[in-house]
Enzyme design. Sequence first.
Site, PDB file in Angstrom:
ATOM      1  N   LYS A 187      43.805  37.784  42.355  1.00  0.00           N
ATOM      2  CA  LYS A 187      42.611  36.925  42.381  1.00  0.00           C
ATOM      3  C   LYS A 187      42.091  36.694  43.794  1.00  0.00           C
ATOM      4  O   LYS A 187      40.913  36.334  43.970  1.00  0.00           O
ATOM      5  CB  LYS A 187      42.902  35.593  41.696  1.00  0.00           C
ATOM      6  CG  LYS A 187      43.042  35.731  40.197  1.00  0.00           C
ATOM      7  CD  LYS A 187      41.751  36.193  39.552  1.00  0.00           C
ATOM      8  CE  LYS A 187      41.917  36.418  38.073  1.00  0.00           C
ATOM      9  NZ  LYS A 187      40.699  36.973  37.461  1.00  0.00           N
TER      10      LYS A 187
HETATM   11  N1  PMP Z   1      47.311  38.107  35.144  1.00  0.00           N
HETATM   12  C1  PMP Z   1      47.166  36.879  35.636  1.00  0.00           C
HETATM   13  C2  PMP Z   1      48.372  36.091  36.000  1.00  0.00           C
HETATM   14  C3  PMP Z   1      45.885  36.325  35.802  1.00  0.00           C
HETATM   15  O1  PMP Z   1      45.740  35.087  36.297  1.00  0.00           O
HETATM   16  C4  PMP Z   1      44.766  37.096  35.412  1.00  0.00           C
HETATM   17  C5  PMP Z   1      43.399  36.501  35.560  1.00  0.00           C
HETATM   18  N2  PMP Z   1      42.930  35.771  34.454  1.00  0.00           N
HETATM   19  C6  PMP Z   1      44.965  38.367  34.876  1.00  0.00           C
HETATM   20  C7  PMP Z   1      46.259  38.844  34.770  1.00  0.00           C
HETATM   21  C8  PMP Z   1      43.841  39.227  34.369  1.00  0.00           C
HETATM   22  O2  PMP Z   1      43.009  39.725  35.379  1.00  0.00           O
HETATM   23  P1  PMP Z   1      41.455  39.823  35.123  1.00  0.00           P
HETATM   24  O3  PMP Z   1      40.928  38.411  35.071  1.00  0.00           O
HETATM   25  O4  PMP Z   1      40.927  40.585  36.289  1.00  0.00           O
HETATM   26  O5  PMP Z   1      41.222  40.517  33.838  1.00  0.00           O
END
Ligand code: PMP
Length: 332
Positions: A48
């Site tokens: 993130k």
């Molecule tokens: N794993 C974790 C721990 C996350 O916080 C997130 C974000 N929601 C994701 C995976 C998925 O990534 P994305 O939001 O880019 O799909």
Amino acid sequence: MDRNKGINNSILELVGQTPIVKLQRITSDLPGNFFAKIEAFNPGHSAKDRIALHIVENAEKKGLLKPGDTIVETTSGNTGFSLAMIAMVKGYKCILAVSDKSSENKIEVLKTMGAEVHVCPANVPADDPRSYYETAKRIHKETPKSIYINQYFNELNIEAHYHTTGPEIWAQTEGKVTHVVIASGTGGTISGTGRYLKEQNPNIQVLGVDAIGSVIKKFHETGELDTKEIAPYKIEGLGKNLIPTATDFDVVDVYEKVADKEAALTARQLIKDEGLFCGYTSGAVIQAVKQYAAKGTFDKDSFVVVVLPDHGIRYTDKIYSDAWMKEQGFLN
Ligand code: PMP
């Protein structure tokens, strides 16, 4: 730039450029070669950081954000930590609307990192004025000189991974990658990474990971939001009960859904087999790899890169607590 060469000007120069490591044991009984991109190496310990920095710097370039201004978002998860870190370094105020389901400890840490945290009831509809979505929108409207990150509905989320995660995987594997396996929450990681890689080689398979209890996989297959799919689940950050516009469903070849228990046990096995202390969704991704392999997705020449989204340290009171695991019935 090479982050280990010379002196970096701030911690934000360390966002991205995460390493890829060959998996030694956890996938050894599966056909193919498996490699993990470890997003815990970001300074905020998750992927993130990439989107938070990209969205903030985009606003700066457009003249929407100047030191002293305010960043608003709805999250208690990784995006909150990334934004709080960036706000500290760059001199912004950070206001986060979080649900009252968030652990006390997470809220405390976010406050210690300088964020203003508004705790909102989880058990109200998204359009209720008390919900964390509506609270964030209201704070954004009422706060002059503020930006709203809106990660589930922000195209810049995809762009961040298109410009960083995708090119890194292509360069690090010298174009040898044949499959990527990526968790889908907002969908930014899978969409941006997958879009870039398919532009380099359209044969690359983009394999998504969704949670049992989420609507994402079914929507990909039918184009419809099926509310019958919605059920409570424990994996944080994976899947969703709505369709995020930050997911480009055309980029994804197929989704696989994983269960809370298997994802948790696989995350714990990742430490034992590889020494990798990663988060709940990292366990989900490796579990999905096993399920894809069982369906015959890979052969001995497959060059599979999995993205492990975050560090294990944020889950010590959950999947890395034996007591929690027993409470869930995941351990005897
Ligand atoms: N794993 C974790 C721990 C996350 O916080 C997130 C974000 N929601 C994701 C995976 C998925 O990534 P994305 O939001 O880019 O799909």
